[in-house]
Design a protein around this motif. Structure first.
Motif, PDB file in Angstrom:
ATOM      1  N   VAL A   1       0.805  -1.172  -0.074  1.00 27.38           N
ATOM      2  CA  VAL A   1      -0.132  -0.021   0.085  1.00 27.38           C
ATOM      3  C   VAL A   1       0.874   1.152  -0.012  1.00 27.38           C
ATOM      4  O   VAL A   1       0.580   2.282  -0.734  1.00 27.38           O
ATOM      5  CB  VAL A   1      -0.996  -0.182   1.177  1.00 27.38           C
ATOM      6  CG1 VAL A   1      -1.617   1.420   1.388  1.00 27.38           C
ATOM      7  CG2 VAL A   1      -1.950  -1.175   1.087  1.00 27.38           C
ATOM      8  N   MET A   2       1.966   1.242   1.005  1.00 30.55           N
ATOM      9  CA  MET A   2       2.810   2.341   0.845  1.00 30.55           C
ATOM     10  C   MET A   2       3.578   2.782  -0.387  1.00 30.55           C
ATOM     11  O   MET A   2       3.593   3.957  -0.930  1.00 30.55           O
ATOM     12  CB  MET A   2       3.908   2.144   2.065  1.00 30.55           C
ATOM     13  CG  MET A   2       4.546   3.391   2.319  1.00 30.55           C
ATOM     14  SD  MET A   2       3.715   4.759   2.988  1.00 30.55           S
ATOM     15  CE  MET A   2       4.792   5.979   3.017  1.00 30.55           C
TER      16      MET A   2
ATOM     17  N   GLU B   1      -8.029  10.200  -1.277  1.00 28.83           N
ATOM     18  CA  GLU B   1      -8.825   9.379  -2.533  1.00 28.83           C
ATOM     19  C   GLU B   1      -7.728   8.359  -3.021  1.00 28.83           C
ATOM     20  O   GLU B   1      -8.275   7.274  -3.112  1.00 28.83           O
ATOM     21  CB  GLU B   1      -9.244  10.318  -3.606  1.00 28.83           C
ATOM     22  CG  GLU B   1     -10.115  11.389  -3.409  1.00 28.83           C
ATOM     23  CD  GLU B   1      -9.859  12.548  -2.465  1.00 28.83           C
ATOM     24  OE1 GLU B   1      -8.443  12.666  -2.406  1.00 28.83           O
ATOM     25  OE2 GLU B   1     -10.670  13.281  -1.942  1.00 28.83           O
ATOM     26  N   ILE B   2      -6.321   8.594  -3.016  1.00 27.87           N
ATOM     27  CA  ILE B   2      -5.648   7.661  -3.517  1.00 27.87           C
ATOM     28  C   ILE B   2      -5.150   6.670  -2.333  1.00 27.87           C
ATOM     29  O   ILE B   2      -5.246   5.373  -2.751  1.00 27.87           O
ATOM     30  CB  ILE B   2      -4.244   8.359  -3.701  1.00 27.87           C
ATOM     31  CG1 ILE B   2      -4.357   9.208  -5.088  1.00 27.87           C
ATOM     32  CG2 ILE B   2      -3.225   7.301  -4.105  1.00 27.87           C
ATOM     33  CD1 ILE B   2      -2.941   9.979  -5.199  1.00 27.87           C
ATOM     34  N   CYS B   3      -5.126   7.030  -1.134  1.00 23.95           N
ATOM     35  CA  CYS B   3      -5.198   6.010  -0.076  1.00 23.95           C
ATOM     36  C   CYS B   3      -6.367   5.208  -0.020  1.00 23.95           C
ATOM     37  O   CYS B   3      -6.316   3.911   0.303  1.00 23.95           O
ATOM     38  CB  CYS B   3      -5.032   6.731   1.099  1.00 23.95           C
ATOM     39  SG  CYS B   3      -3.363   7.773   1.422  1.00 23.95           S
TER      40      CYS B   3
ATOM     41  N   ALA C   1      -6.397  -4.735  -0.235  1.00 24.38           N
ATOM     42  CA  ALA C   1      -7.269  -5.598   0.651  1.00 24.38           C
ATOM     43  C   ALA C   1      -8.094  -6.576   0.106  1.00 24.38           C
ATOM     44  O   ALA C   1      -8.048  -7.842   0.527  1.00 24.38           O
ATOM     45  CB  ALA C   1      -8.456  -4.604   1.503  1.00 24.38           C
ATOM     46  N   VAL C   2      -8.308  -6.294  -1.101  1.00 23.14           N
ATOM     47  CA  VAL C   2      -9.226  -7.317  -2.020  1.00 23.14           C
ATOM     48  C   VAL C   2      -8.030  -8.400  -2.277  1.00 23.14           C
ATOM     49  O   VAL C   2      -8.552  -9.720  -2.531  1.00 23.14           O
ATOM     50  CB  VAL C   2      -9.829  -6.573  -3.203  1.00 23.14           C
ATOM     51  CG1 VAL C   2     -10.093  -7.594  -4.011  1.00 23.14           C
ATOM     52  CG2 VAL C   2     -10.802  -5.787  -2.824  1.00 23.14           C
ATOM     53  N   LEU C   3      -6.864  -7.777  -2.745  1.00 23.69           N
ATOM     54  CA  LEU C   3      -6.263  -8.936  -3.075  1.00 23.69           C
ATOM     55  C   LEU C   3      -5.814  -9.942  -1.941  1.00 23.69           C
ATOM     56  O   LEU C   3      -5.383 -11.122  -2.173  1.00 23.69           O
ATOM     57  CB  LEU C   3      -4.809  -8.318  -3.808  1.00 23.69           C
ATOM     58  CG  LEU C   3      -4.967  -7.667  -5.159  1.00 23.69           C
ATOM     59  CD1 LEU C   3      -3.986  -6.702  -5.540  1.00 23.69           C
ATOM     60  CD2 LEU C   3      -5.680  -8.433  -6.154  1.00 23.69           C
TER      61      LEU C   3
ATOM     62  N   SER D   1      -4.671  -6.273   8.774  1.00 22.69           N
ATOM     63  CA  SER D   1      -3.887  -5.789   7.521  1.00 22.69           C
ATOM     64  C   SER D   1      -4.520  -4.509   7.347  1.00 22.69           C
ATOM     65  O   SER D   1      -3.602  -3.562   7.047  1.00 22.69           O
ATOM     66  CB  SER D   1      -4.192  -6.621   6.454  1.00 22.69           C
ATOM     67  OG  SER D   1      -3.588  -6.174   5.135  1.00 22.69           O
ATOM     68  N   ALA D   2      -5.480  -4.165   7.344  1.00 22.82           N
ATOM     69  CA  ALA D   2      -6.194  -2.824   6.968  1.00 22.82           C
ATOM     70  C   ALA D   2      -5.738  -1.959   7.925  1.00 22.82           C
ATOM     71  O   ALA D   2      -5.383  -0.682   7.704  1.00 22.82           O
ATOM     72  CB  ALA D   2      -7.640  -2.926   6.803  1.00 22.82           C
ATOM     73  N   LEU D   3      -5.769  -2.287   9.308  1.00 22.87           N
ATOM     74  CA  LEU D   3      -5.517  -1.495  10.288  1.00 22.87           C
ATOM     75  C   LEU D   3      -3.981  -0.861  10.238  1.00 22.87           C
ATOM     76  O   LEU D   3      -3.708   0.148  10.372  1.00 22.87           O
ATOM     77  CB  LEU D   3      -5.588  -1.910  11.462  1.00 22.87           C
ATOM     78  CG  LEU D   3      -5.304  -1.250  12.803  1.00 22.87           C
ATOM     79  CD1 LEU D   3      -6.168   0.103  13.021  1.00 22.87           C
ATOM     80  CD2 LEU D   3      -5.397  -2.111  14.336  1.00 22.87           C
ATOM     81  N   LEU D   4      -3.120  -2.001   9.828  1.00 24.71           N
ATOM     82  CA  LEU D   4      -1.557  -1.399   9.667  1.00 24.71           C
ATOM     83  C   LEU D   4      -1.426  -0.795   8.590  1.00 24.71           C
ATOM     84  O   LEU D   4      -0.783   0.181   8.483  1.00 24.71           O
ATOM     85  CB  LEU D   4      -1.146  -2.919   9.570  1.00 24.71           C
ATOM     86  CG  LEU D   4      -0.697  -3.743  10.761  1.00 24.71           C
ATOM     87  CD1 LEU D   4       0.006  -5.063  10.370  1.00 24.71           C
ATOM     88  CD2 LEU D   4       0.145  -3.089  12.073  1.00 24.71           C
ATOM     89  N   SER D   5      -2.149  -1.035   7.369  1.00 33.39           N
ATOM     90  CA  SER D   5      -1.926  -0.041   6.301  1.00 33.39           C
ATOM     91  C   SER D   5      -2.383   1.099   6.624  1.00 33.39           C
ATOM     92  O   SER D   5      -1.698   2.214   6.342  1.00 33.39           O
ATOM     93  CB  SER D   5      -2.981  -0.805   5.072  1.00 33.39           C
ATOM     94  OG  SER D   5      -2.261  -2.117   4.681  1.00 33.39           O
TER      95      SER D   5
END
Length: 550
Positions: free
Chosen positions: A341-342, A361-363, A371-373, A417-421
């Motif tokens: 993500v970063m 918006e990009i984030c 997250a989907v992948l 994973s979403a929280l860390l991102s």
């Protein structure tokens, strides 16, 4: 020779049979999307190399042979990368052929000499090395030839190198395999340790690819400049890369006869040494497999009592931990997701003059897409139970509870994973706290909808394999769910960006109001998708649970 040809015919028959089976198991979209992604990455690599080589070869120093010298430096680097990649691939293929392959059980029952089996495996390793060398050498040599004047023997020498250099790669891999095989075997038996190694390597790979994408973005914006110091450093390094600089010199007629003789002699020695080194290792591996691995018995602990839901979740965890393929897909991608993500956010924001103008918006797009992948693991929620799924139907638990435990299990990793991102992006300054919360919520809702949809699709048409139940065939559910999820993430990201542009330019709204409105749009999209997925999951769930696998 006839026996070796028969063994290759066996491989061809097995390969073709995988496409002639059940049509429902064919993942046509998955194959097409994989080819598209590979072509995109490969084309990006060629584009970056072409722009770098063009900038590098255009530098003038007033020397009559300056361009030839710089071209030789470029090809020296190409040869070094090609051989290094080839050695790694050959080492992996040797370990797979000699250690992890289970075909020895078939060959032991056939009148096939061990030497023939070994030659057959070495030929497969060599062919793989030739392909990897051609994939790197052919496009780069064509680019270099198109940017400069080369002699008539340039491409014949390239063809000779593509044939002979893989022999050297296999020989070096065989020498490295001798001391490394005990280490690789030890890591292979320790599932958790192997998972950690995979995660580290995957993370390092994404860091390097992030650097590559950074160069790519600068090329797109015409910001790549080759300085004299850069050229001097490259020339100095290439002068020390022996024998790769000699291989590059052969392309321009430098000691070509002597170099060819040395290359052919070394290649012949590589063939002989590879055979005898791997022969001893292969015989020892066969002996160890026949005798069986010594496993120390461990004292079993008395299991603790849990509720039905917790027990089912722990069952899912143990299936994952005991199956390396599942563990890698479940944990590795989730752990590396914040890094991906970063890298993606850094790349996309670099195309804007003000990096913080549309960072929210990009984030939103990056977090939801990865997250989907990451959640594609949920597409085998039912299938990975294998033959144990029949036993679940006899237990005093409802189908909704079994399916619900699988969804909770997948959601745990998705949430972490979403929280860390979001935390990584928050610390990096791409979002405010309230924006991070909104992105986390929208990503969680999207993940829940994806997991529910994938679980129900897998429940409708599960693929139960024999043995340990691990799925070895492509699952069309994975491609469909991944495509739909990526499409939704693109709609969310592009829609939020379009709304922000319209509201900020046409209506001149402030940044906070624009972000809240675009966030509302994203929540409506992912919320609608999740509600539809939940309704689809619950429709006749109990009946379908007991009818699946019949």
């Amino acid at each position: 020779m006839k026996i070796i040809l028969l063994l290759f015919k066996k491989d061809r028959t097995e390969f073709l049979s995988s496409y002639r089976g059940d049509k429902q198991k064919r993942d046509v979209f998955g194959v097409i999307s994989s080819v598209f992604i590979i072509a995109l990455l490969y084309g990006t690599f060629i584009h970056v190399f072409n722009n770098f080589a063009s900038s590098y070869l255009k530098q003038e120093f007033g020397k009559p042979y300056a361009q030839t010298t710089r071209l030789r430096d470029l090809m020296t680097m190409v040869y070094f990368v090609s051989v290094a990649v080839g050695i790694i691939i050959a080492l992996k293929n040797l370990y797979s052929a000699l250690e992890t392959s289970e075909d020895f059980k078939v060959f032991m029952c056939q009148p096939i000499p061990t030497g023939m089996v070994l030659i057959y495996k070495l030929i497969k390793t060599y062919v793989s090395a030739v392909i990897s060398s051609a994939v790197i050498l052919l496009p780069t040599s064509i680019v270099c030839a198109g940017l400069s004047n080369v002699d008539g023997w340039f491409f014949p020498v390239i063809a000779l190198h593509i044939i002979l250099l893989p022999l050297m790669q296999c020989a070096v891999a065989a020498v490295l395999y001798y001391p490394l095989s005990p280490v690789l075997r030890f890591i292979d038996r320790k599932f958790v340790l192997r998972l950690i190694v995979y995660i580290v390597l995957l993370g390092a790979g994404f860091v390097l690819y992030g650097k590559f994408l950074d160069v790519f973005s600068k090329i797109v914006k015409k910001e790549v400049y080759i300085t004299n110091e850069t050229i001097g450093a490259i020339s100095s390094v290439c002068g020390k890369l022996i024998p790769f600089n000699y291989f590059a010199g052969m392309l321009f007629g430098e000691h070509i006869v002597l170099s060819c003789l040395v290359l052919v002699a070394f290649s012949f020695a590589s063939v002989v040494s590879s055979y005898y080194i791997t022969r001893g290792m292969y015989l020892r591996t066969l002996q160890r497999k026949i005798e069986g691995e010594q496993i120390k018995a461990k004292q079993k602990k008395i299991p603790k009592k849990h509720s039905q839901t917790v027990a089912l979740i722990l069952k899912e965890l143990k299936i994952v931990l005991r199956t390396p393929g599942y563990a890698f897909r479940y944990f590795a991608t989730a752990v590396v997701c914040p890094l991906m993500v970063m890298i993606c956010v850094e790349l996309l924001t670099s195309f804007f003059d003000d990096k913080n103008a549309f960072s929210y918006e990009i984030c939103t797009f990056a977090v939801s897409m990865f997250a989907v992948l990451t959640n594609t693991f949920c597409t085998s929620n039912i299938s990975r139970d294998g033959q144990m799924f029949a036993m679940l139907k006899t237990m005093p638990v409802t189908g909704k509870k079994v399916v619900g435990s699988k969804i909770i299990f997948c959601m745990i990793t998705a949430e972490v994973s979403a929280l860390l991102s979001c935390l990584v992006l928050l610390v990096s300054g791409y979002m405010y706290v309230w924006q991070s919360v909104l992105v986390f919520v929208s990503s969680s809702v999207l993940s829940f909808g994806e997991i529910a949809l994938a679980t129900r699709k897998d429940l409708n048409k599960p693929m139960f394999e024999g043995g340990d139940g691990e799925i070895t065939q492509s699952n069309s559910t994975t491609s469909v769910v991944a495509f739909l999820g990526i499409l939704l993430s693109f709609v969310c990201g592009a829609g939020a960006l379009a709304i922000s542009l319209v509201l900020s330019i046409k209506y001149n709204l402030d940044y906070t109001a624009v972000s809240l409105i675009s966030a509302g749009f994203v929540l409506v999209v992912v919320g609608t998708f999740s509600l539809i997925s939940i309704a689809y999951l619950n429709r006749g769930l109990e009946k379908q649970f007991y009818n699946s696998g019949i």
